[in-house]
Design an enzyme around this catalytic site. Structure first.
Site, PDB file in Angstrom:
ATOM      1  CE  LYS A  99      78.614 -41.887 -23.863  1.00  0.00           C
ATOM      2  NZ  LYS A  99      80.104 -42.021 -23.553  1.00  0.00           N
ATOM      3  CG  ASP A 110      81.758 -52.357 -19.620  1.00  0.00           C
ATOM      4  OD1 ASP A 110      82.376 -52.527 -19.203  1.00  0.00           O
ATOM      5  OD2 ASP A 110      80.965 -51.047 -20.157  1.00  0.00           O
TER       6      ASP A 110
END
Length: 219
Positions: free
Chosen positions: A4, A102
């Site tokens: 990522k 999140d």
């Protein structure tokens, strides 16, 4: 592994980049302490030129968001299994003082054997901060707790609220808060109570509505 990346050059000032880099390192370090079968393992944080990268466990599966978007219909047993696994993983993180911030279907990975893993511990906070600066993303906003919107102190209860939004969506087929714009959605989340689950899906008893009402409480 899965890689990522966060491009630091997307942030305007050198000071902003330095702050982001420091926060990302702290968050990735915290995520690296999490060792739970329901959480994607973070192996390493590195940097190359203006790109910070996180090497993490590769999960063979699809995100819950992709599965729901495909029109797949889950049985009640499968829904409860997914929610139970996510809840257990969040409980582990919260016991260590780590909040995801999140939680949403896009960050829940489902393997072919039904195993579930939460992804993006460690960079979720960075992403949400960036969205706050440049305009919130509606998909993320839909799962955000009132205290996040109000920029109040955040703890594990914010993740629980997000999990409840996900549960409401999977059980009823519609989100608990709906609006035509992000501003309207903000008002719904902060001020408006969701409809009772048993009125939308009669197969569930009023007790199920009471559970979700508590989980989606404004305070």
């Amino acid at each position: 592994v899965a890689i990522k990346v966060v491009r630091l050059d997307q942030f305007s000032s050198a000071d902003e980049q330095a702050q982001l880099r420091l926060r990302l390192m702290r968050e990735a370090s915290a995520a690296g302490k999490l060792n739970h079968p329901g959480i994607v393992t973070v192996y390493q944080l590195g940097e190359h030129e203006d790109v910070v990268y996180v090497a993490m466990e590769l999960v063979e599966g699809r995100s819950l968001d992709e599965i729901l978007a495909s029109g797949a219909v889950f049985g009640t047993g499968v829904i409860f299994s997914i929610l139970r696994q996510v809840a257990a993983a969040l409980d582990h993180a919260h016991s260590l003082g780590i909040v995801h911030r999140d939680i949403k279907p896009a960050n829940v990975l489902v393997r072919s054997d039904g195993g579930v893993k939460i992804s993006d511990f460690g960079i979720a906070k960075i992403a949400s901060q960036k969205f706050t600066q440049s305009g919130m993303v509606l998909g993320t906003l839909a799962y955000m707790a009132p205290e996040q919107i109000m920029a109040a102190q955040i703890d594990g209860r914010a993740d629980q609220f997000s999990l409840a939004v996900m549960a409401f969506l999977m059980l009823s087929g519609q989100p608990p808060f709906r609006a035509e714009s992000s501003a309207g959605l903000l008002i719904q989340i902060v001020q408006t109570a969701p409809p009772p689950l048993h009125q939308l899906a009669s197969r569930y008893p009023p007790a199920a509505s009471a559970v979700l009402e508590r989980a989606l409480a404004k305070k």
